[in-house]
Design a protein around this motif. Structure first.
Motif, short mmCIF file in Angstrom:
data_model
loop_
_atom_site.label_atom_id
_atom_site.label_comp_id
_atom_site.label_asym_id
_atom_site.label_seq_id
_atom_site.Cartn_x
_atom_site.Cartn_y
_atom_site.Cartn_z
N GLU A 84 38.99 37.16 22.69
CA GLU A 84 38.80 37.44 21.26
C GLU A 84 37.77 38.53 21.04
N GLN A 85 36.80 38.62 21.96
CA GLN A 85 35.78 39.68 21.87
C GLN A 85 36.27 41.00 22.44
N LYS A 128 47.32 30.51 22.81
CA LYS A 128 46.03 30.97 22.28
C LYS A 128 45.66 32.33 22.86
N ASN A 134 47.70 34.96 21.05
CA ASN A 134 47.15 35.18 19.71
C ASN A 134 45.82 35.92 19.75
N ALA A 135 45.04 35.71 20.82
CA ALA A 135 43.78 36.42 20.95
C ALA A 135 44.00 37.90 21.29
N ARG A 136 45.01 38.18 22.08
CA ARG A 136 45.29 39.57 22.45
C ARG A 136 45.98 40.34 21.32
N PRO A 159 46.47 39.50 17.64
CA PRO A 159 46.31 38.61 16.47
C PRO A 159 47.12 39.03 15.25
#
Length: 208
Positions: A57-58, A199, A202-204, A206
């Motif tokens: 996510e970062q 997840k 979705n993090a890569r 979004p």
């Protein structure tokens, strides 16, 4: 000495089908312990999974890939590593295909030997039933030759029939319970991997 003597006498009374019945528990225990160790490796590392998602996510994909590689036996971490290792030029569709290919490859490996345990659980009472039939045949042969005047002559056939059936059931019931437990653990591991794989996607990506 008394225990082993009693055990040996019971095996002899149970007839020839007691020998394959006594082999089954050793196979079941070996397979069960092997699957337990495999599943423990596959489930261990939930804290790392959370850290990997945070890194993704970062935008720190290198750190996410490095964390994912710490426990190669964990299916969820392998799914996270597969997504974090993709280049920046690929899209979500390619990431979904990568996760799907990984699951198609790894899920059969987790399910390996579960069918064997199921077959052994079914085979044990059938072998016991076969011993029962064998004991009844022996009893009727004795009745045909000697009549029913001496109950001691019938005891051998009755003992073979009952002991074989009891042994088959004593083996089959724990094996069936163990198979059900392992199957549930495999389902949990697969569901966890699918959850973290989604997840990661979705993090890569979004916004897609």
């Amino acid at each position: 000495k008394g225990f082993f003597a009693t055990l040996w006498k019971t095996v002899k009374t149970g007839g020839i089908f007691m020998w394959p019945l006594l082999i089954i528990p050793f196979i079941v225990i070996g397979l069960f312990l092997r699957k337990i160790l495999q599943l423990l490796r596959s489930r261990k590392g939930q804290a790392l999974c959370t850290q990997v998602i945070l890194k993704m996510e970062q935008g720190d994909l290198a750190a996410a890939a490095s964390l994912s590689a710490r426990q190669s036996g964990n299916l969820a971490l392998r799914a996270l590593g597969a997504v974090s290792g993709l280049g920046s030029s690929v899209g979500r569709e390619h990431g979904e295909k990568t996760v799907s290919e990984l699951m198609l490859h790894e899920v059969p490996r987790l399910e390996r030997h579960l069918t064997t345990l199921s077959v052994l659980a079914a085979a044990a009472p059938l072998l016991g039933l076969l011993g029962t039939v064998s004991g009844l045949i022996a009893m009727f042969q004795i009745i045909t030759e000697h009549g029913v005047n001496d109950p001691k002559l019938l005891a051998g056939g009755i003992g073979e029939a009952l002991i074989a059936t009891e042994t088959g059931l004593l083996i089959a019931i724990p094996t069936l319970i163990g198979h059900n437990y392992l199957a549930n653990r495999v389902d949990d591991a697969v569901a966890e991997a699918e959850y973290y794989g989604m997840k990661a996607l979705n993090a890569r990506w979004p916004r897609e």
